[in-house]
Design a protein around this motif. Structure first.
Motif, PDB file in Angstrom:
ATOM      1  N   ARG A 133       0.834  -1.213   0.000  1.00  0.00           N
ATOM      2  CA  ARG A 133       0.000   0.000   0.000  1.00  0.00           C
ATOM      3  C   ARG A 133       0.861   1.253   0.000  1.00  0.00           C
ATOM      4  O   ARG A 133       0.522   2.246  -0.644  1.00  0.00           O
ATOM      5  CB  ARG A 133      -0.932   0.013   1.214  1.00  0.00           C
ATOM      6  CG  ARG A 133      -2.095  -0.961   1.048  1.00  0.00           C
ATOM      7  CD  ARG A 133      -3.152  -0.786   2.083  1.00  0.00           C
ATOM      8  NE  ARG A 133      -3.875   0.458   1.831  1.00  0.00           N
ATOM      9  CZ  ARG A 133      -4.464   1.181   2.755  1.00  0.00           C
ATOM     10  NH1 ARG A 133      -4.448   0.796   4.002  1.00  0.00           N
ATOM     11  NH2 ARG A 133      -5.110   2.276   2.448  1.00  0.00           N
ATOM     12  N   ASP A 134       1.985   1.222   0.714  1.00  0.00           N
ATOM     13  CA  ASP A 134       2.907   2.363   0.688  1.00  0.00           C
ATOM     14  C   ASP A 134       3.404   2.616  -0.736  1.00  0.00           C
ATOM     15  O   ASP A 134       3.502   3.767  -1.167  1.00  0.00           O
ATOM     16  CB  ASP A 134       4.093   2.130   1.617  1.00  0.00           C
ATOM     17  CG  ASP A 134       3.727   2.190   3.093  1.00  0.00           C
ATOM     18  OD1 ASP A 134       2.620   2.670   3.440  1.00  0.00           O
ATOM     19  OD2 ASP A 134       4.554   1.747   3.918  1.00  0.00           O
ATOM     20  N   ARG A 135       3.726   1.566  -1.454  1.00  0.00           N
ATOM     21  CA  ARG A 135       4.173   1.712  -2.850  1.00  0.00           C
ATOM     22  C   ARG A 135       3.064   2.305  -3.703  1.00  0.00           C
ATOM     23  O   ARG A 135       3.305   3.149  -4.566  1.00  0.00           O
ATOM     24  CB  ARG A 135       4.605   0.363  -3.437  1.00  0.00           C
ATOM     25  CG  ARG A 135       5.822  -0.233  -2.817  1.00  0.00           C
ATOM     26  CD  ARG A 135       7.064   0.557  -3.187  1.00  0.00           C
ATOM     27  NE  ARG A 135       8.201   0.050  -2.465  1.00  0.00           N
ATOM     28  CZ  ARG A 135       9.346  -0.287  -3.024  1.00  0.00           C
ATOM     29  NH1 ARG A 135       9.508  -0.169  -4.320  1.00  0.00           N
ATOM     30  NH2 ARG A 135      10.327  -0.738  -2.281  1.00  0.00           N
ATOM     31  N   ILE A 136       1.853   1.865  -3.471  1.00  0.00           N
ATOM     32  CA  ILE A 136       0.712   2.382  -4.228  1.00  0.00           C
ATOM     33  C   ILE A 136       0.527   3.871  -3.949  1.00  0.00           C
ATOM     34  O   ILE A 136       0.323   4.667  -4.880  1.00  0.00           O
ATOM     35  CB  ILE A 136      -0.561   1.575  -3.902  1.00  0.00           C
ATOM     36  CG1 ILE A 136      -0.448   0.185  -4.527  1.00  0.00           C
ATOM     37  CG2 ILE A 136      -1.816   2.306  -4.374  1.00  0.00           C
ATOM     38  CD1 ILE A 136      -1.485  -0.800  -4.069  1.00  0.00           C
ATOM     39  N   LEU A 137       0.617   4.265  -2.694  1.00  0.00           N
ATOM     40  CA  LEU A 137       0.496   5.687  -2.358  1.00  0.00           C
ATOM     41  C   LEU A 137       1.589   6.506  -3.024  1.00  0.00           C
ATOM     42  O   LEU A 137       1.345   7.623  -3.497  1.00  0.00           O
ATOM     43  CB  LEU A 137       0.519   5.881  -0.839  1.00  0.00           C
ATOM     44  CG  LEU A 137      -0.697   5.344  -0.086  1.00  0.00           C
ATOM     45  CD1 LEU A 137      -0.479   5.449   1.419  1.00  0.00           C
ATOM     46  CD2 LEU A 137      -1.962   6.078  -0.514  1.00  0.00           C
ATOM     47  N   GLU A 138       2.790   5.975  -3.076  1.00  0.00           N
ATOM     48  CA  GLU A 138       3.894   6.669  -3.745  1.00  0.00           C
ATOM     49  C   GLU A 138       3.619   6.800  -5.241  1.00  0.00           C
ATOM     50  O   GLU A 138       3.884   7.845  -5.845  1.00  0.00           O
ATOM     51  CB  GLU A 138       5.217   5.942  -3.484  1.00  0.00           C
ATOM     52  CG  GLU A 138       6.414   6.601  -4.102  1.00  0.00           C
ATOM     53  CD  GLU A 138       6.689   8.019  -3.599  1.00  0.00           C
ATOM     54  OE1 GLU A 138       7.388   8.758  -4.327  1.00  0.00           O
ATOM     55  OE2 GLU A 138       6.220   8.401  -2.506  1.00  0.00           O
ATOM     56  N   MET A 139       3.080   5.752  -5.860  1.00  0.00           N
ATOM     57  CA  MET A 139       2.757   5.831  -7.282  1.00  0.00           C
ATOM     58  C   MET A 139       1.653   6.859  -7.532  1.00  0.00           C
ATOM     59  O   MET A 139       1.713   7.613  -8.515  1.00  0.00           O
ATOM     60  CB  MET A 139       2.359   4.454  -7.820  1.00  0.00           C
ATOM     61  CG  MET A 139       3.549   3.526  -7.996  1.00  0.00           C
ATOM     62  SD  MET A 139       3.133   1.997  -8.856  1.00  0.00           S
ATOM     63  CE  MET A 139       2.544   1.002  -7.484  1.00  0.00           C
ATOM     64  N   LEU A 140       0.661   6.910  -6.656  1.00  0.00           N
ATOM     65  CA  LEU A 140      -0.396   7.912  -6.797  1.00  0.00           C
ATOM     66  C   LEU A 140       0.175   9.321  -6.648  1.00  0.00           C
ATOM     67  O   LEU A 140      -0.223  10.242  -7.381  1.00  0.00           O
ATOM     68  CB  LEU A 140      -1.508   7.665  -5.771  1.00  0.00           C
ATOM     69  CG  LEU A 140      -2.387   6.457  -6.060  1.00  0.00           C
ATOM     70  CD1 LEU A 140      -3.249   6.119  -4.847  1.00  0.00           C
ATOM     71  CD2 LEU A 140      -3.259   6.707  -7.294  1.00  0.00           C
ATOM     72  N   ARG A 141       1.126   9.501  -5.743  1.00  0.00           N
ATOM     73  CA  ARG A 141       1.771  10.805  -5.577  1.00  0.00           C
ATOM     74  C   ARG A 141       2.525  11.186  -6.844  1.00  0.00           C
ATOM     75  O   ARG A 141       2.457  12.325  -7.311  1.00  0.00           O
ATOM     76  CB  ARG A 141       2.719  10.793  -4.380  1.00  0.00           C
ATOM     77  CG  ARG A 141       3.309  12.185  -4.075  1.00  0.00           C
ATOM     78  CD  ARG A 141       4.494  12.119  -3.141  1.00  0.00           C
ATOM     79  NE  ARG A 141       5.616  11.355  -3.654  1.00  0.00           N
ATOM     80  CZ  ARG A 141       6.474  11.783  -4.603  1.00  0.00           C
ATOM     81  NH1 ARG A 141       6.314  12.950  -5.149  1.00  0.00           N
ATOM     82  NH2 ARG A 141       7.474  11.020  -4.984  1.00  0.00           N
ATOM     83  N   LYS A 142       3.229  10.227  -7.432  1.00  0.00           N
ATOM     84  CA  LYS A 142       3.983  10.495  -8.656  1.00  0.00           C
ATOM     85  C   LYS A 142       3.048  10.858  -9.814  1.00  0.00           C
ATOM     86  O   LYS A 142       3.371  11.735 -10.623  1.00  0.00           O
ATOM     87  CB  LYS A 142       4.866   9.308  -9.025  1.00  0.00           C
ATOM     88  CG  LYS A 142       6.071   9.184  -8.115  1.00  0.00           C
ATOM     89  CD  LYS A 142       6.973   8.048  -8.517  1.00  0.00           C
ATOM     90  CE  LYS A 142       8.190   8.039  -7.597  1.00  0.00           C
ATOM     91  NZ  LYS A 142       9.225   7.133  -8.060  1.00  0.00           N
TER      92      LYS A 142
END
Length: 159
Positions: A133-142
């Motif tokens: 989920r942390d990776r997903i949040l980072e991708m959404l931020r990008k």
């Protein structure tokens, strides 16, 4: 089948499943689907997401690896049905929700574990889902950063 539809199918199955073996199988299915989506994003997704998507693939694979692999019949592996990602942002939003529900299910499984080994398997799978989920949040931020930069460029061209 498109990613959002598969995610929603997994969410329904996760919330309507019966006993512990079925719940464990649905958690595994969700992790396998996250792994497949991460892999697809790493290869064909927006370039700025590829590194994080590869990390998602690895983390979701770890989530599958710590759980017992369920016995699935032909055509029952949802991840194998993935044919289209569609909009990356929508896929990531839905997948983040699914992995949140996976974490909740795993907490329940850990608290119901009959032995220490099962408990620690659940804890490791919780960690993998949380890091995914942390990776997903980072991708959404990008994606948001990319959209903001594009909007600023377009606004600069029109002034």
């Amino acid at each position: 089948m498109d990613a959002v539809r598969l995610i929603e199918t997994s969410r329904r199955a996760l919330t309507t499943t019966g006993g512990l073996p079925e719940l464990s199988a649905e958690v595994w299915q969700a992790q396998a689907l996250a792994q497949a989506i991460g892999s697809r994003l790493a290869v064909t997704g927006p370039p700025e997401l590829r590194g994080e998507a590869l990390g998602l693939t690895e983390l979701a694979g770890r989530g599958c690896g710590v759980l017992d692999t369920p016995r699935l019949g032909a055509g029952e592996l949802r991840a194998a049905l993935l044919t289209d990602l569609g909009d990356a942002r929508q896929v990531l939003l839905h997948l983040g929700g699914l992995l949140g529900e996976v974490g909740i299910a795993l907490v329940g499984m850990a608290s119901a574990a009959e032995d220490e080994a099962s408990y620690w398997q659940c804890v490791e799978a919780i960690d993998a889902a949380d890091e995914s989920r942390d990776r997903i949040l980072e991708m959404l931020r990008k994606l948001a950063d990319r959209d903001r930069a594009l909007a600023e460029r377009e606004a600069g061209q029109h002034t």
